[in-house]
Write a protein that holds these residues in place. Structure first.
Motif, short mmCIF file in Angstrom:
data_model
loop_
_atom_site.label_atom_id
_atom_site.label_comp_id
_atom_site.label_asym_id
_atom_site.label_seq_id
_atom_site.Cartn_x
_atom_site.Cartn_y
_atom_site.Cartn_z
N ASP A 34 0.67 -1.18 -0.16
CA ASP A 34 -0.04 -0.17 0.09
C ASP A 34 0.69 1.27 0.09
O ASP A 34 0.33 2.33 0.20
CB ASP A 34 -0.82 -0.04 1.23
N PRO A 37 -0.03 5.31 -3.43
CA PRO A 37 -1.48 5.67 -3.40
C PRO A 37 -2.29 5.30 -4.62
O PRO A 37 -1.63 4.78 -5.59
CB PRO A 37 -1.50 7.18 -3.43
N VAL A 82 -7.52 -0.65 -0.77
CA VAL A 82 -5.88 -0.92 -1.38
C VAL A 82 -5.61 -2.45 -1.46
O VAL A 82 -4.93 -3.11 -2.49
CB VAL A 82 -5.10 -0.17 -0.60
N GLY A 388 -2.78 9.81 -7.39
CA GLY A 388 -3.16 9.75 -6.05
C GLY A 388 -2.59 10.43 -4.85
O GLY A 388 -3.19 10.44 -3.57
N TYR A 389 -1.44 10.84 -5.15
CA TYR A 389 -0.65 11.62 -3.97
C TYR A 389 -1.40 13.05 -3.66
O TYR A 389 -1.81 13.70 -4.63
CB TYR A 389 0.86 11.90 -4.20
N ARG A 392 -4.43 11.02 -1.08
CA ARG A 392 -4.62 10.23 0.12
C ARG A 392 -4.29 10.65 1.42
O ARG A 392 -4.97 10.57 2.55
CB ARG A 392 -3.52 9.03 -0.42
N GLU A 393 -3.36 11.88 1.37
CA GLU A 393 -3.00 12.36 2.62
C GLU A 393 -3.92 13.21 3.17
O GLU A 393 -4.26 13.36 4.28
CB GLU A 393 -1.64 13.15 2.30
N ARG A 419 -12.02 7.78 -5.97
CA ARG A 419 -10.77 7.04 -5.58
C ARG A 419 -10.24 7.40 -4.02
O ARG A 419 -9.94 6.69 -3.37
CB ARG A 419 -9.71 7.27 -6.46
N ALA A 420 -10.43 8.87 -3.89
CA ALA A 420 -10.25 9.16 -2.64
C ALA A 420 -10.95 8.81 -1.42
O ALA A 420 -10.50 8.46 -0.35
CB ALA A 420 -10.11 10.96 -2.76
N TYR A 423 -10.17 5.93 0.98
CA TYR A 423 -9.30 6.03 2.06
C TYR A 423 -10.09 6.65 3.32
O TYR A 423 -9.48 7.15 4.26
CB TYR A 423 -8.28 7.13 1.66
N ARG A 480 2.33 16.77 -3.61
CA ARG A 480 2.80 15.73 -4.12
C ARG A 480 4.16 15.49 -4.17
O ARG A 480 4.85 16.71 -3.85
CB ARG A 480 2.13 15.54 -5.46
#
Length: 497
Positions: A34, A37, A82, A388-389, A392-393, A419-420, A423, A480
């Motif tokens: 994982d 991201p 994931v 995805g960076y 995800r954070e 997609r976000a 998470y 990112r």
């Protein structure tokens, strides 16, 4: 050529080597699964897997990936998406590795099987893609399984192997349309392999074709009944408009392939790969040369007829090429007179490949965003909005910044929002809207006077809050790789009249 049967015997050296290769594969692929991201395409595949549970097994398959999401669905991606999305790729790749090892061992002996497996294990290019919820390496693994089944057909002619070969061919293509050129493999193997009469060969080819064709009936009926597009996206990757365009596309495809061979911080694996293929052509005799032609011709078709062959598209060819290269090296080692020479040569190759691969593997476990990657891969999977960076954070930080069940409008592409949300903690899912979501933001401001907006500031995507007549307070910035807090693409805003 002598054919060997890999017996299931814990005391047999070949069996022990095969098991060891699979254990090393599992150990190197599962760790840090994982770390990267979710990429945009991975999010689409996981969403399709969720739709399977809602009764839509062929939902949104116009891109030519028809059943690759079924294994993801089997892991119930609603929980830990994931892991559920990526571990099927690892498992299918293990099946391909086992088939490739057995195939190389069967035709050229233990050294061939071992080197084919080591090449597979130590290629940073294949390693990168077979740990993502993408279908290219999966399709490539199914191709190797099909080749092993075809060899069984050529040697023994059993009908159940013929049917399984047809099913496996269909599986490879249903996972990714890029595998279509590998339908030539049955033609090569059954027409030029063995000493069977022509009628025997043609009959089995027809059965393989019919079995594979029948597998496409359910998805085609599904698309027909629902009035959906018949693979328009996938077909858009094939061909160009003019002869000049064909030449330009061919040159660009070759350049992208070259970048993948030298762009992962080491190219030792690529040199050994090409060397093994050359040796197979020189020393492989009739069977080896037929296999080499069968492996290279589909790749050439992909390069010539692909309008834009992206880095991931070439991955479908790698498992078979590694298997064939291992055969070539095995044939060379078998030609050496002294056993000591075989051991020294093989161990030097193994050491070279392992030492070259280790830094890449270690970096993948520590910080995948700093991996040495070709520019096109770096852009798409690390620095661009598709990576995805940042998203995800931001999702992991939401519970610390806002109350649960607060509306957060996602000013980004809807696919990025969905997609976000994979998470999202309970009560912190984004509200997905059409880009850039101005109407929804204005509506929330009118009704509540305040709204939270997670903006992706990549060009032409998210809303520019400076153009709105509001007080805008940044609550969190999420750069990112390569960005700073001042240039961060993803920002959480609190907007108030």
């Amino acid at each position: 050529m002598e054919s060997r049967t890999l017996k299931i015997d814990a005391r047999h050296p070949a069996w022990l080597v095969g098991v060891l290769l699979l254990l090393v594969f599992w150990g190197t692929r599962l760790g840090g699964l994982d770390m990267l991201p979710l990429h945009n395409d991975e999010g689409l595949h996981i969403r399709r897997a969720v739709e399977v549970w809602d009764g839509h097994p062929f939902w949104d398959i116009s891109d030519g990936k028809i059943i690759n999401h079924w294994p993801i669905a089997a892991f119930y991606p609603q929980n830990k998406p994931v892991f559920a999305g990526r571990v099927p790729t690892v498992l299918v790749s293990m099946l391909g590795l086992a088939a490739g090892y057995a195939l190389a061992y069967r035709l050229f002996g233990l050294w061939a099987g071992l080197l084919a497996g080591i090449l597979w294990l130590t290629s940073p290019y294949l390693f990168f893609f077979e740990r993502l919820a993408l279908s290219d390496s999966q399709a490539g693994s199914w191709i190797v399984v099909m080749l092993w089944l075809l060899l069984c057909v050529v040697e023994r002619g059993r009908w159940h192997m013929v049917i399984l070969a047809g099913l496996t061919l269909a599986t490879a293509v249903l996972f990714k349309f890029t595998a279509v050129p590998y339908a030539l493999l049955p033609l090569f193997l059954l027409l030029f392999g063995g000493n069977w009469p022509l009628r025997w060969r043609v009959t089995r080819l027809i059965v393989i074709g019919v079995v594979a064709g029948l597998c496409f009936v359910p998805p085609l009926l599904y698309l027909l009944l629902r009035g959906n597009d018949f693979f328009g996206i996938a077909l858009g990757w094939v061909g160009v408009a003019s002869n000049d365009g064909t030449a330009l596309a061919f040159a660009a495809n070759i350049q992208r392939l070259e970048a993948q061979l030298v762009g992962y911080g080491t190219f030792s694996w690529a040199v050994v790969l090409l060397l093994g293929l050359l040796l197979l052509g020189l020393l492989g005799r009739r069977t080896g040369r037929a296999l080499l032609a069968a492996g290279l011709l589909p790749l050439l078709i992909i390069i010539v007829f692909g309008s834009e062959v992206l880095p991931r598209h070439y991955v479908v060819a790698l498992p078979l090429l590694f298997t064939l290269s291992g055969m070539g090296i095995g044939a060379f080692l078998n030609s050496l007179n002294e056993n000591r020479e075989r051991w020294v040569t093989a161990l030097l190759l193994i050491a070279l490949l392992t030492v070259s691969f280790f830094p890449f593997w270690l970096q993948s476990q520590q910080d995948a965003g700093r991996l040495m990657l070709p520019q096109a891969v770096q852009t798409q999977y690390v620095t661009d909005h598709s990576s995805g960076y940042g998203l995800r954070e931001a999702m992991l930080a939401l519970p610390e910044l806002i109350p649960a069940n607060t509306t957060v409008i996602a000013s980004m592409f809807p696919d990025s929002c969905r997609r976000a949300n994979f998470y999202a903690a309970d009560g912190f899912a984004l509200t997905c809207v059409s880009t850039p979501g101005l109407a929804e933001i204005e509506q929330a401001l009118e009704s509540d006077g305040v709204v939270y907006v997670l903006v992706d500031n990549a060009p032409l995507i998210g809303v520019d809050v400076s153009t709105l007549a509001v007080d805008a307070t940044p609550l969190g910035v999420y750069p990112r790789p390569g960005e700073t807090t001042e240039s961060a693409s993803v920002v959480l805003w609190r907007l108030q009249r």
